[in-house]
Design a protein around this motif. Structure first.
Motif, PDB file in Angstrom:
ATOM      1  N   LEU A   1       0.825  -1.207   0.000  1.00  0.00           N
ATOM      2  CA  LEU A   1       0.000   0.000   0.000  1.00  0.00           C
ATOM      3  C   LEU A   1       0.859   1.256   0.000  1.00  0.00           C
ATOM      4  N   ARG A   2       1.930   1.243   0.783  1.00  0.00           N
ATOM      5  CA  ARG A   2       2.837   2.390   0.832  1.00  0.00           C
ATOM      6  C   ARG A   2       3.463   2.617  -0.549  1.00  0.00           C
ATOM      7  N   ASP A   3       3.882   1.540  -1.188  1.00  0.00           N
ATOM      8  CA  ASP A   3       4.472   1.669  -2.528  1.00  0.00           C
ATOM      9  C   ASP A   3       3.455   2.191  -3.532  1.00  0.00           C
ATOM     10  N   GLU A   4       2.226   1.720  -3.435  1.00  0.00           N
ATOM     11  CA  GLU A   4       1.174   2.183  -4.353  1.00  0.00           C
ATOM     12  C   GLU A   4       0.866   3.663  -4.126  1.00  0.00           C
ATOM     13  N   ILE A   5       0.817   4.088  -2.878  1.00  0.00           N
ATOM     14  CA  ILE A   5       0.561   5.502  -2.565  1.00  0.00           C
ATOM     15  C   ILE A   5       1.698   6.364  -3.105  1.00  0.00           C
ATOM     16  N   ARG A   6       2.938   5.910  -2.940  1.00  0.00           N
ATOM     17  CA  ARG A   6       4.071   6.670  -3.466  1.00  0.00           C
ATOM     18  C   ARG A   6       3.983   6.786  -4.986  1.00  0.00           C
ATOM     19  N   ARG A   7       3.655   5.696  -5.651  1.00  0.00           N
ATOM     20  CA  ARG A   7       3.572   5.693  -7.112  1.00  0.00           C
ATOM     21  C   ARG A   7       2.474   6.645  -7.581  1.00  0.00           C
ATOM     22  N   GLU A   8       1.311   6.560  -6.951  1.00  0.00           N
ATOM     23  CA  GLU A   8       0.201   7.433  -7.345  1.00  0.00           C
ATOM     24  C   GLU A   8       0.510   8.899  -7.030  1.00  0.00           C
ATOM     25  N   SER A   9       1.214   9.150  -5.941  1.00  0.00           N
ATOM     26  CA  SER A   9       1.603  10.526  -5.605  1.00  0.00           C
ATOM     27  C   SER A   9       2.557  11.083  -6.658  1.00  0.00           C
ATOM     28  N   ARG A  10       3.507  10.254  -7.082  1.00  0.00           N
ATOM     29  CA  ARG A  10       4.441  10.696  -8.125  1.00  0.00           C
ATOM     30  C   ARG A  10       3.700  10.980  -9.428  1.00  0.00           C
TER      31      ARG A  10
END
Length: 107
Positions: free
Chosen positions: A42-51
């Motif tokens: 989830l943290r990785d997905e949030i980072r990707r979507e934020s980028r």
């Protein structure tokens, strides 16, 4: 004989309880590791979507900045062209505008 049977039953219950404790400990570890994995994904997905969102905002900002720069350049060239067409009228208009601004600032 009954005492031996009771003792065997007691020992069996102890073994069953120990097996239950071991199983519960394994289950707790498995659930904990699974949750850590879920949190990490989830943290990785949030980072990707934020980028991705930041990249989109940057792209839109660049587009707006480019359009504003083009509009400013066009307006500058239009004014420059008008001044070249009628230089005397432009000087008079600037003189009157200067007087008007001076009167406004005197107040």
């Amino acid at each position: 004989m009954e005492a031996k049977s009771t003792q065997d039953d007691y020992d069996q219950v102890k073994r069953d309880l120990q097996a239950l404790r071991d199983d519960l400990s394994k289950l707790t570890r498995t659930v904990s590791e699974s949750q850590k994995s879920n949190i990490s994904s989830l943290r990785d997905e949030i980072r990707r979507e934020s980028r991705e969102a930041l990249d989109q905002v940057k792209q839109k900002g660049d587009e707006v900045l480019h359009r504003a720069k083009d509009a400013g350049d066009k307006a500058f060239h239009d004014v420059e062209h008008k001044i070249e067409e009628r230089p005397f009228l432009s000087i008079i208009i600037m003189f009157l505008a200067g007087i008007l601004v001076g009167k406004l600032l005197d107040r």
